[in-house]
Write a protein that holds these residues in place. Sequence first.
Motif, mmCIF file in Angstrom:
data_model
loop_
_atom_site.group_PDB
_atom_site.id
_atom_site.type_symbol
_atom_site.label_atom_id
_atom_site.label_comp_id
_atom_site.label_asym_id
_atom_site.label_seq_id
_atom_site.Cartn_x
_atom_site.Cartn_y
_atom_site.Cartn_z
ATOM 1 N N ILE A 1 0.852 -1.191 0.000
ATOM 2 C CA ILE A 1 0.000 0.000 0.000
ATOM 3 C C ILE A 1 0.889 1.243 0.000
ATOM 4 O O ILE A 1 1.872 1.313 0.745
ATOM 5 C CB ILE A 1 -0.936 0.041 1.224
ATOM 6 N N VAL A 2 0.525 2.212 -0.836
ATOM 7 C CA VAL A 2 1.232 3.498 -0.879
ATOM 8 C C VAL A 2 0.181 4.591 -0.690
ATOM 9 O O VAL A 2 -0.752 4.712 -1.485
ATOM 10 C CB VAL A 2 1.971 3.710 -2.211
ATOM 11 N N ILE A 3 0.333 5.382 0.384
ATOM 12 C CA ILE A 3 -0.709 6.334 0.794
ATOM 13 C C ILE A 3 -0.243 7.767 0.579
ATOM 14 O O ILE A 3 0.815 8.172 1.064
ATOM 15 C CB ILE A 3 -1.071 6.132 2.273
ATOM 16 N N GLY A 4 -1.054 8.539 -0.146
ATOM 17 C CA GLY A 4 -0.773 9.949 -0.365
ATOM 18 C C GLY A 4 -1.645 10.839 0.486
ATOM 19 O O GLY A 4 -2.541 10.382 1.199
ATOM 20 N N GLY A 5 -1.390 12.153 0.409
ATOM 21 C CA GLY A 5 -2.163 13.132 1.172
ATOM 22 C C GLY A 5 -3.445 13.514 0.464
ATOM 23 O O GLY A 5 -3.705 13.121 -0.682
ATOM 24 N N MET A 6 -4.241 14.337 1.136
ATOM 25 C CA MET A 6 -5.577 14.664 0.641
ATOM 26 C C MET A 6 -5.916 16.120 0.930
ATOM 27 O O MET A 6 -5.676 16.618 2.032
ATOM 28 C CB MET A 6 -6.588 13.744 1.321
ATOM 29 N N ILE B 1 4.176 5.757 3.274
ATOM 30 C CA ILE B 1 3.517 7.063 3.292
ATOM 31 C C ILE B 1 4.270 8.002 2.357
ATOM 32 O O ILE B 1 5.495 8.095 2.414
ATOM 33 C CB ILE B 1 3.505 7.662 4.713
ATOM 34 N N VAL B 2 3.527 8.699 1.505
ATOM 35 C CA VAL B 2 4.129 9.639 0.553
ATOM 36 C C VAL B 2 3.751 11.062 0.954
ATOM 37 O O VAL B 2 2.566 11.358 1.155
ATOM 38 C CB VAL B 2 3.647 9.340 -0.886
#
Length: 319
Positions: A111-116, A195-196
Amino acid sequence: MSKVSIIIPVYRTEKYLRDCLNSCLAQSFTDFEIVVVNDGSPDNSQEILDEFQALDSRITVIKQSNKGLVETRRVGACACKSEYLFFLDSDDTIVENALEQLLAYSCGKDIVIGGMNIYTPKGKRIKTIKNTLPFGNDVIGLIAAYLSKNVVASLCGRLIKKSVFCKIEIERHFKIGEDFIANLLLASNSISCQIVDCVVYNYIQYDTSMVHNISEESLKNRLAFIDWVLDFVDNWKNQIVVKNSIAQFAIEEYYTYLRGGGRLNDSLKCKIRNEFMKNEWAIKRLPLWRVGLVKCYCVSPYLGNIYRYFFVNVRSIFR
Protein backbone atom coordinates in the motif's frame (compact mmCIF):
# COMPACT_ATOMS: atom_id res chain seq x y z
CA MET A 1 -1.83 -5.40 -18.58
CA SER A 2 -2.00 -1.91 -17.07
CA LYS A 3 -0.03 -1.02 -13.96
CA VAL A 4 -2.95 0.60 -12.12
CA SER A 5 -6.73 0.17 -12.16
CA ILE A 6 -8.78 3.19 -11.07
CA ILE A 7 -12.06 1.95 -9.58
CA ILE A 8 -14.98 4.41 -9.52
CA PRO A 9 -18.34 3.43 -7.97
CA VAL A 10 -21.14 5.63 -9.33
CA TYR A 11 -24.47 6.45 -7.73
CA ARG A 12 -26.39 9.73 -8.16
CA THR A 13 -23.29 11.78 -9.08
CA GLU A 14 -24.09 13.06 -12.57
CA LYS A 15 -23.24 16.64 -11.49
CA TYR A 16 -19.67 15.71 -10.58
CA LEU A 17 -18.90 12.71 -12.77
CA ARG A 18 -17.34 14.60 -15.68
CA ASP A 19 -14.86 16.37 -13.41
CA CYS A 20 -13.98 13.05 -11.78
CA LEU A 21 -13.35 11.25 -15.07
CA ASN A 22 -11.50 14.20 -16.63
CA SER A 23 -9.10 14.27 -13.67
CA CYS A 24 -8.29 10.61 -14.39
CA LEU A 25 -7.75 11.16 -18.11
CA ALA A 26 -5.44 14.11 -17.34
CA GLN A 27 -2.95 11.92 -15.42
CA SER A 28 0.74 12.36 -16.26
CA PHE A 29 1.12 8.57 -15.91
CA THR A 30 -0.91 6.94 -18.68
CA ASP A 31 -0.57 3.16 -18.22
CA PHE A 32 -3.83 2.65 -16.34
CA GLU A 33 -7.35 1.39 -16.83
CA ILE A 34 -10.55 2.88 -15.40
CA VAL A 35 -13.23 0.50 -14.16
CA VAL A 36 -16.48 2.32 -13.45
CA VAL A 37 -19.32 0.47 -11.73
CA ASN A 38 -22.74 2.06 -12.13
CA ASP A 39 -24.53 0.93 -8.97
CA GLY A 40 -28.03 1.31 -10.38
CA SER A 41 -27.83 5.10 -10.48
CA PRO A 42 -31.26 6.54 -11.41
CA ASP A 43 -29.92 9.82 -12.84
CA ASN A 44 -28.09 10.50 -16.13
CA SER A 45 -24.77 9.04 -14.98
CA GLN A 46 -24.94 6.16 -17.48
CA GLU A 47 -25.22 8.55 -20.44
CA ILE A 48 -22.08 10.34 -19.26
CA LEU A 49 -20.27 7.03 -18.83
CA ASP A 50 -21.25 5.92 -22.33
CA GLU A 51 -19.87 9.18 -23.69
CA PHE A 52 -16.51 8.80 -21.95
CA GLN A 53 -16.21 5.11 -22.77
CA ALA A 54 -16.58 5.95 -26.46
CA LEU A 55 -13.77 8.51 -26.17
CA ASP A 56 -11.16 6.37 -24.35
CA SER A 57 -10.56 2.63 -24.66
CA ARG A 58 -9.05 2.50 -21.15
CA ILE A 59 -12.53 2.94 -19.65
CA THR A 60 -14.65 -0.09 -18.80
CA VAL A 61 -18.21 0.41 -17.55
CA ILE A 62 -20.09 -2.19 -15.51
CA LYS A 63 -23.83 -1.82 -14.91
CA GLN A 64 -25.60 -3.49 -12.00
CA SER A 65 -28.66 -3.10 -9.79
CA ASN A 66 -28.09 -1.12 -6.61
CA LYS A 67 -25.96 -3.15 -4.18
CA GLY A 68 -24.24 -0.52 -2.04
CA LEU A 69 -20.68 0.78 -1.84
CA VAL A 70 -18.98 -2.27 -0.33
CA GLU A 71 -20.28 -4.69 -2.95
CA THR A 72 -19.77 -2.18 -5.79
CA ARG A 73 -16.11 -1.77 -4.94
CA ARG A 74 -15.70 -5.53 -4.72
CA VAL A 75 -17.23 -5.94 -8.18
CA GLY A 76 -14.88 -3.29 -9.55
CA ALA A 77 -11.83 -4.88 -7.94
CA CYS A 78 -12.69 -8.32 -9.33
CA ALA A 79 -12.95 -6.87 -12.83
CA CYS A 80 -9.53 -5.20 -12.68
CA LYS A 81 -6.49 -6.61 -14.45
CA SER A 82 -3.77 -4.47 -12.87
CA GLU A 83 -1.29 -5.04 -10.06
CA TYR A 84 -2.50 -2.01 -8.09
CA LEU A 85 -5.97 -0.67 -7.32
CA PHE A 86 -6.78 3.01 -6.83
CA PHE A 87 -10.25 3.76 -5.46
CA LEU A 88 -11.86 7.07 -6.39
CA ASP A 89 -15.28 8.34 -5.38
CA SER A 90 -17.25 9.69 -8.33
CA ASP A 91 -17.83 13.10 -6.73
CA ASP A 92 -14.11 13.67 -6.05
CA THR A 93 -11.06 14.27 -8.25
CA ILE A 94 -7.35 13.43 -8.24
CA VAL A 95 -4.38 15.71 -8.92
CA GLU A 96 -2.66 15.51 -12.29
CA ASN A 97 0.39 13.53 -11.15
CA ALA A 98 -1.32 11.42 -8.46
CA LEU A 99 -0.53 8.00 -9.96
CA GLU A 100 2.99 9.00 -10.98
CA GLN A 101 3.86 10.15 -7.45
CA LEU A 102 2.44 7.07 -5.76
CA LEU A 103 4.05 4.62 -8.17
CA ALA A 104 7.46 6.20 -7.59
CA TYR A 105 7.34 4.72 -4.05
CA SER A 106 5.54 1.46 -4.82
CA CYS A 107 8.49 -0.92 -5.22
CA GLY A 108 8.07 -3.75 -2.72
CA LYS A 109 5.05 -2.11 -1.08
CA ASP A 110 1.53 -3.41 -0.65
CA ILE A 111 0.00 0.00 0.00
CA VAL A 112 1.23 3.50 -0.88
CA ILE A 113 -0.71 6.33 0.79
CA GLY A 114 -0.77 9.95 -0.37
CA GLY A 115 -2.16 13.13 1.17
CA MET A 116 -5.58 14.66 0.64
CA ASN A 117 -7.02 18.15 0.13
CA ILE A 118 -10.53 18.79 1.44
CA TYR A 119 -12.58 21.37 -0.48
CA THR A 120 -15.99 22.98 -0.24
CA PRO A 121 -18.24 22.51 -3.32
CA LYS A 122 -17.28 26.06 -4.36
CA GLY A 123 -13.59 25.13 -4.50
CA LYS A 124 -12.40 26.66 -1.24
CA ARG A 125 -9.77 24.50 0.41
CA ILE A 126 -10.75 23.63 3.98
CA LYS A 127 -7.58 21.79 4.93
CA THR A 128 -4.78 19.54 3.73
CA ILE A 129 -4.31 16.15 5.37
CA LYS A 130 -0.87 14.59 5.50
CA ASN A 131 -0.33 11.11 6.91
CA THR A 132 2.31 10.01 9.42
CA LEU A 133 3.31 6.75 11.14
CA PRO A 134 4.50 7.92 14.59
CA PHE A 135 4.13 4.49 16.18
CA GLY A 136 6.09 2.47 13.62
CA ASN A 137 5.33 0.68 10.35
CA ASP A 138 4.36 -2.74 11.71
CA VAL A 139 0.85 -4.09 12.39
CA ILE A 140 0.58 -2.41 15.78
CA GLY A 141 1.92 0.92 14.54
CA LEU A 142 -0.41 1.02 11.55
CA ILE A 143 -3.51 0.08 13.54
CA ALA A 144 -2.67 2.74 16.13
CA ALA A 145 -2.15 5.31 13.36
CA TYR A 146 -5.61 4.64 11.91
CA LEU A 147 -7.29 4.76 15.31
CA SER A 148 -5.57 8.04 16.23
CA LYS A 149 -6.17 9.59 12.78
CA ASN A 150 -2.47 9.96 12.03
CA VAL A 151 -3.33 8.11 8.81
CA VAL A 152 -6.62 8.79 7.03
CA ALA A 153 -8.63 5.57 7.10
CA SER A 154 -9.99 5.94 3.57
CA LEU A 155 -9.59 3.50 0.71
CA CYS A 156 -9.19 6.46 -1.63
CA GLY A 157 -5.98 8.34 -2.37
CA ARG A 158 -3.70 5.29 -2.25
CA LEU A 159 -2.42 2.37 -4.25
CA ILE A 160 -3.42 -1.04 -2.92
CA LYS A 161 -2.14 -4.30 -4.36
CA LYS A 162 -5.06 -6.24 -5.77
CA SER A 163 -3.69 -9.49 -4.35
CA VAL A 164 -3.75 -7.94 -0.85
CA PHE A 165 -7.16 -6.28 -1.15
CA CYS A 166 -8.83 -9.45 -2.37
CA LYS A 167 -7.80 -11.28 0.81
CA ILE A 168 -10.10 -9.21 3.02
CA GLU A 169 -13.85 -9.62 3.41
CA ILE A 170 -15.96 -6.61 4.46
CA GLU A 171 -19.46 -7.26 5.74
CA ARG A 172 -21.83 -5.73 3.21
CA HIS A 173 -24.34 -4.31 5.70
CA PHE A 174 -22.00 -1.55 6.91
CA LYS A 175 -23.14 1.90 5.76
CA ILE A 176 -20.73 3.96 7.90
CA GLY A 177 -17.04 3.30 8.45
CA GLU A 178 -16.61 0.69 5.70
CA ASP A 179 -13.29 2.27 4.63
CA PHE A 180 -12.04 2.29 8.23
CA ILE A 181 -12.95 -1.37 8.60
CA ALA A 182 -11.21 -2.25 5.33
CA ASN A 183 -8.01 -0.50 6.42
CA LEU A 184 -7.95 -2.28 9.78
CA LEU A 185 -8.39 -5.61 8.01
CA LEU A 186 -5.57 -4.75 5.60
CA ALA A 187 -3.28 -3.60 8.42
CA SER A 188 -3.85 -6.81 10.39
CA ASN A 189 -2.50 -8.83 7.44
CA SER A 190 1.09 -7.61 8.03
CA ILE A 191 1.18 -5.45 4.91
CA SER A 192 4.12 -3.27 3.87
CA CYS A 193 3.00 0.35 3.82
CA GLN A 194 4.61 3.51 2.45
CA ILE A 195 3.52 7.06 3.29
CA VAL A 196 4.13 9.64 0.55
CA ASP A 197 4.51 13.30 1.51
CA CYS A 198 2.42 14.74 -1.32
CA VAL A 199 -1.24 15.45 -2.02
CA VAL A 200 -2.85 13.13 -4.57
CA TYR A 201 -6.58 13.33 -3.82
CA ASN A 202 -9.21 16.09 -3.75
CA TYR A 203 -12.11 15.28 -1.46
CA ILE A 204 -15.10 17.58 -1.99
CA GLN A 205 -17.27 17.87 1.12
CA TYR A 206 -20.87 17.99 -0.11
CA ASP A 207 -23.76 18.38 2.34
CA THR A 208 -25.48 15.46 0.60
CA SER A 209 -22.71 13.08 1.69
CA MET A 210 -23.97 10.07 3.68
CA VAL A 211 -21.66 10.90 6.58
CA HIS A 212 -23.24 14.36 6.90
CA ASN A 213 -26.87 13.22 6.89
CA ILE A 214 -28.10 12.29 10.37
CA SER A 215 -31.06 9.95 10.90
CA GLU A 216 -32.05 7.25 13.36
CA GLU A 217 -30.71 4.67 10.92
CA SER A 218 -27.38 6.48 10.54
CA LEU A 219 -27.02 6.62 14.34
CA LYS A 220 -27.56 2.84 14.55
CA ASN A 221 -25.05 2.35 11.75
CA ARG A 222 -22.45 4.45 13.56
CA LEU A 223 -22.94 2.52 16.79
CA ALA A 224 -22.54 -0.77 14.89
CA PHE A 225 -19.33 0.57 13.33
CA ILE A 226 -17.92 1.61 16.72
CA ASP A 227 -18.78 -1.77 18.24
CA TRP A 228 -17.09 -3.63 15.35
CA VAL A 229 -13.88 -1.61 15.61
CA LEU A 230 -13.60 -1.92 19.40
CA ASP A 231 -14.17 -5.67 19.17
CA PHE A 232 -11.66 -6.09 16.33
CA VAL A 233 -8.78 -4.18 17.99
CA ASP A 234 -9.33 -5.80 21.38
CA ASN A 235 -6.56 -8.32 20.60
CA TRP A 236 -3.98 -5.50 20.55
CA LYS A 237 -5.17 -3.33 23.45
CA ASN A 238 -2.41 -4.64 25.74
CA GLN A 239 -0.02 -2.60 23.56
CA ILE A 240 0.09 0.91 25.06
CA VAL A 241 0.04 2.77 21.72
CA VAL A 242 -3.03 0.81 20.64
CA LYS A 243 -4.73 1.22 24.03
CA ASN A 244 -4.23 4.99 23.90
CA SER A 245 -5.39 5.19 20.29
CA ILE A 246 -8.48 3.10 21.05
CA ALA A 247 -9.46 5.64 23.72
CA GLN A 248 -9.03 8.53 21.28
CA PHE A 249 -11.03 6.74 18.59
CA ALA A 250 -13.83 5.84 21.00
CA ILE A 251 -14.23 9.34 22.45
CA GLU A 252 -14.25 10.94 18.99
CA GLU A 253 -16.75 8.46 17.57
CA TYR A 254 -19.08 8.62 20.59
CA TYR A 255 -18.86 12.41 20.34
CA THR A 256 -20.07 12.23 16.71
CA TYR A 257 -22.79 9.77 17.70
CA LEU A 258 -24.03 11.94 20.60
CA ARG A 259 -23.80 15.20 18.64
CA GLY A 260 -26.14 13.65 16.08
CA GLY A 261 -28.71 12.78 18.75
CA GLY A 262 -27.56 9.33 19.84
CA ARG A 263 -28.31 7.93 23.31
CA LEU A 264 -26.21 6.01 25.83
CA ASN A 265 -27.46 3.17 27.98
CA ASP A 266 -26.04 2.67 31.49
CA SER A 267 -23.52 -0.02 30.51
CA LEU A 268 -22.17 2.13 27.67
CA LYS A 269 -21.85 5.14 29.98
CA CYS A 270 -19.87 3.02 32.41
CA LYS A 271 -17.60 1.71 29.66
CA ILE A 272 -16.87 5.20 28.33
CA ARG A 273 -16.16 6.60 31.81
CA ASN A 274 -13.96 3.74 32.99
CA GLU A 275 -12.14 2.67 29.83
CA PHE A 276 -11.77 5.80 27.71
CA MET A 277 -12.30 9.05 29.65
CA LYS A 278 -9.54 8.14 32.11
CA ASN A 279 -6.94 7.93 29.34
CA GLU A 280 -4.93 11.16 29.72
CA TRP A 281 -3.04 10.64 26.45
CA ALA A 282 -6.28 10.60 24.49
CA ILE A 283 -7.89 13.47 26.42
CA LYS A 284 -4.90 15.74 25.74
CA ARG A 285 -5.14 15.12 21.98
CA LEU A 286 -8.82 15.96 21.67
CA PRO A 287 -10.62 19.34 21.58
CA LEU A 288 -12.10 20.23 24.96
CA TRP A 289 -15.63 20.71 23.60
CA ARG A 290 -15.71 17.15 22.27
CA VAL A 291 -14.53 15.69 25.56
CA GLY A 292 -17.01 17.95 27.38
CA LEU A 293 -19.97 16.75 25.34
CA VAL A 294 -19.18 13.08 25.98
CA LYS A 295 -18.62 13.74 29.70
CA CYS A 296 -21.96 15.53 30.03
CA TYR A 297 -23.89 12.71 28.39
CA CYS A 298 -22.16 10.22 30.67
CA VAL A 299 -23.55 12.17 33.64
CA SER A 300 -27.11 12.53 32.34
CA PRO A 301 -29.00 12.90 29.03
CA TYR A 302 -30.48 16.17 30.30
CA LEU A 303 -27.07 17.74 30.91
CA GLY A 304 -25.81 16.38 27.61
CA ASN A 305 -28.74 17.85 25.68
CA ILE A 306 -28.18 21.30 27.24
CA TYR A 307 -24.48 21.16 26.35
CA ARG A 308 -25.28 19.97 22.84
CA TYR A 309 -27.90 22.70 22.28
CA PHE A 310 -25.54 25.53 23.23
CA PHE A 311 -22.58 23.90 21.51
CA VAL A 312 -24.38 23.54 18.18
CA ASN A 313 -25.84 27.06 18.29
CA VAL A 314 -22.61 28.79 19.33
CA ARG A 315 -20.66 27.00 16.59
CA SER A 316 -23.24 28.00 13.95
CA ILE A 317 -22.75 31.67 14.84
CA PHE A 318 -19.02 31.55 14.10
CA ARG A 319 -19.26 29.54 10.86
